[in-house]
Design a protein around this motif. Structure first.
Motif, PDB file in Angstrom:
ATOM      1  N   ALA A 110      53.210  47.134  82.414  1.00  0.00           N
ATOM      2  CA  ALA A 110      52.131  46.158  82.535  1.00  0.00           C
ATOM      3  C   ALA A 110      52.754  44.861  83.033  1.00  0.00           C
ATOM      4  CB  ALA A 110      51.450  45.942  81.192  1.00  0.00           C
ATOM      5  N   VAL A 111      52.009  44.127  83.858  1.00  0.00           N
ATOM      6  CA  VAL A 111      52.516  42.898  84.458  1.00  0.00           C
ATOM      7  C   VAL A 111      51.535  41.768  84.192  1.00  0.00           C
ATOM      8  CG1 VAL A 111      53.178  41.753  86.619  1.00  0.00           C
ATOM      9  CG2 VAL A 111      53.614  44.205  86.315  1.00  0.00           C
ATOM     10  N   GLU A 112      52.069  40.622  83.808  1.00  0.00           N
ATOM     11  CA  GLU A 112      51.283  39.388  83.717  1.00  0.00           C
ATOM     12  C   GLU A 112      52.017  38.310  84.488  1.00  0.00           C
ATOM     13  OE1 GLU A 112      48.278  39.113  82.554  1.00  0.00           O
ATOM     14  OE2 GLU A 112      48.163  41.005  81.451  1.00  0.00           O
ATOM     15  N   ILE A 113      51.245  37.508  85.195  1.00  0.00           N
ATOM     16  CA  ILE A 113      51.751  36.364  85.936  1.00  0.00           C
ATOM     17  C   ILE A 113      51.058  35.153  85.319  1.00  0.00           C
ATOM     18  CG2 ILE A 113      51.905  35.251  88.200  1.00  0.00           C
ATOM     19  CD1 ILE A 113      51.400  38.208  89.334  1.00  0.00           C
ATOM     20  N   THR A 114      51.827  34.232  84.765  1.00  0.00           N
ATOM     21  CA  THR A 114      51.200  33.127  84.046  1.00  0.00           C
ATOM     22  C   THR A 114      50.336  32.276  84.968  1.00  0.00           C
ATOM     23  OG1 THR A 114      53.104  31.672  84.340  1.00  0.00           O
ATOM     24  CG2 THR A 114      53.020  32.970  82.298  1.00  0.00           C
ATOM     25  N   SER A 115      49.308  31.720  84.352  1.00  0.00           N
ATOM     26  CA  SER A 115      48.410  30.784  85.026  1.00  0.00           C
ATOM     27  C   SER A 115      48.649  29.411  84.415  1.00  0.00           C
ATOM     28  CB  SER A 115      46.960  31.212  84.818  1.00  0.00           C
ATOM     29  OG  SER A 115      46.747  32.492  85.355  1.00  0.00           O
ATOM     30  N   TYR A 116      48.052  28.428  85.009  1.00  0.00           N
ATOM     31  CA  TYR A 116      48.191  27.075  84.482  1.00  0.00           C
ATOM     32  C   TYR A 116      46.927  26.700  83.718  1.00  0.00           C
ATOM     33  CZ  TYR A 116      52.322  26.964  87.362  1.00  0.00           C
ATOM     34  OH  TYR A 116      53.550  27.248  87.910  1.00  0.00           O
ATOM     35  N   ASP A 117      46.731  27.349  82.587  1.00  0.00           N
ATOM     36  CA  ASP A 117      45.603  27.048  81.722  1.00  0.00           C
ATOM     37  C   ASP A 117      46.123  26.915  80.294  1.00  0.00           C
ATOM     38  OD1 ASP A 117      44.534  29.793  80.142  1.00  0.00           O
ATOM     39  OD2 ASP A 117      45.769  30.161  81.897  1.00  0.00           O
ATOM     40  N   PRO A 118      45.357  26.311  79.405  1.00  0.00           N
ATOM     41  CA  PRO A 118      45.862  26.036  78.052  1.00  0.00           C
ATOM     42  C   PRO A 118      46.157  27.287  77.219  1.00  0.00           C
ATOM     43  CG  PRO A 118      43.718  24.965  78.426  1.00  0.00           C
ATOM     44  CD  PRO A 118      44.057  25.733  79.649  1.00  0.00           C
ATOM     45  N   ASP A 119      45.541  28.422  77.547  1.00  0.00           N
ATOM     46  CA  ASP A 119      45.716  29.631  76.738  1.00  0.00           C
ATOM     47  C   ASP A 119      46.861  30.522  77.187  1.00  0.00           C
ATOM     48  OD1 ASP A 119      43.555  28.974  75.103  1.00  0.00           O
ATOM     49  OD2 ASP A 119      42.125  29.975  76.437  1.00  0.00           O
ATOM     50  N   THR A 120      47.514  30.219  78.298  1.00  0.00           N
ATOM     51  CA  THR A 120      48.527  31.125  78.840  1.00  0.00           C
ATOM     52  C   THR A 120      49.686  31.345  77.881  1.00  0.00           C
ATOM     53  OG1 THR A 120      49.625  31.791  80.873  1.00  0.00           O
ATOM     54  CG2 THR A 120      50.029  29.545  80.156  1.00  0.00           C
ATOM     55  N   ASP A 121      50.085  30.310  77.141  1.00  0.00           N
ATOM     56  CA  ASP A 121      51.214  30.470  76.222  1.00  0.00           C
ATOM     57  C   ASP A 121      50.913  31.539  75.182  1.00  0.00           C
ATOM     58  OD1 ASP A 121      53.838  29.707  75.170  1.00  0.00           O
ATOM     59  OD2 ASP A 121      52.683  28.977  73.457  1.00  0.00           O
ATOM     60  N   GLN A 122      49.828  31.399  74.481  1.00  0.00           N
ATOM     61  CA  GLN A 122      49.463  32.352  73.435  1.00  0.00           C
ATOM     62  C   GLN A 122      49.133  33.721  74.022  1.00  0.00           C
ATOM     63  OE1 GLN A 122      49.773  31.823  70.243  1.00  0.00           O
ATOM     64  NE2 GLN A 122      48.838  33.678  69.502  1.00  0.00           N
ATOM     65  N   ARG A 123      48.348  33.741  75.105  1.00  0.00           N
ATOM     66  CA  ARG A 123      47.864  34.996  75.673  1.00  0.00           C
ATOM     67  C   ARG A 123      48.996  35.810  76.295  1.00  0.00           C
ATOM     68  NH1 ARG A 123      44.565  32.878  79.095  1.00  0.00           N
ATOM     69  NH2 ARG A 123      46.053  32.906  80.805  1.00  0.00           N
ATOM     70  N   ASP A 124      49.737  35.235  77.250  1.00  0.00           N
ATOM     71  CA  ASP A 124      50.718  36.004  78.020  1.00  0.00           C
ATOM     72  C   ASP A 124      52.070  36.140  77.343  1.00  0.00           C
ATOM     73  OD1 ASP A 124      48.820  36.326  80.006  1.00  0.00           O
ATOM     74  OD2 ASP A 124      49.557  34.658  81.207  1.00  0.00           O
TER      75      ASP A 124
END
Length: 193
Positions: A110-124
């Motif tokens: 599975a691959v995730e590429i971080t976004s610049y939103d406030p939830d990225t830290d917790q989510r990804d």
């Protein structure tokens, strides 16, 4: 599985989430992670370029595999979560006949590429690794634009990945079995923004 995140009562059942998702506009990307409904941001241009960089490397190194974007996966313990991975690496033809939410069986990465939103830290960085590990996905690749690194998680056991390696953009990144690909991450240096 006891996630690293705070335990709480789910907002709704998986069935209620799937009904909500069926009626959501196409411009909204919803996930159901650790009992919470999350709105996943739409990818920007650099996010899409990073996906294409990875697609090209996977196709060259492993033509027997396919990297599908934006794939819905049943994750977490007992498949009670619904995550929309930025990409999944699977053997050719293995998604045939699947609906919007596939079982994680057969997913190699599975691959995730971080976004610049406030939830990225917790989510990804926290919730997705736990959910993917609980689903038994052998490798989780996080392309972290926030700190210009690539993190490889592997060896899922008891809802967690036992091993992770973090390397800076520009370093060669060895994806362990069953993926067995070495990535040239030099092009990522220009895509961190």
């Amino acid at each position: 599985m006891t996630p690293r995140t705070e335990q709480h009562r789910p907002q709704m059942s998986v069935e209620e989430f799937e009904e909500l998702k069926r009626h959501a506009p196409e411009t909204v990307r919803l996930e159901f992670v650790h009992g919470r409904v999350l709105v996943k941001p739409m990818p920007d241009g650099n996010h899409s370029e990073i996906y294409m960089w990875l697609l090209e490397q996977c196709m060259q190194a492993r033509p027997d595999l396919r990297l599908y974007p934006e794939r819905g996966l049943k994750t977490e313990a007992y498949r009670r979560g619904r995550a929309r991975a930025d990409a999944v690496l699977v053997p050719r033809g293995s998604l045939k006949g699947h609906g919007e939410w596939s079982q994680a069986d057969g997913v190699l990465m599975a691959v995730e590429i971080t976004s610049y939103d406030p939830d990225t830290d917790q989510r990804d960085r926290v919730e997705k690794p736990d959910g993917y590990a609980a689903a038994g996905i052998p490798v989780y690749l996080l392309v972290d634009r926030g700190d210009c690194s690539v993190v490889v998680f592997n060896q899922p056991e008891d809802g967690r990945y036992r091993h992770q390696e973090k390397l800076p953009f520009g370093a060669p990144v060895k994806l362990p079995g069953p993926v067995d690909i070495t990535l040239d991450t030099t092009p990522l240096e220009d895509l961190a923004d």
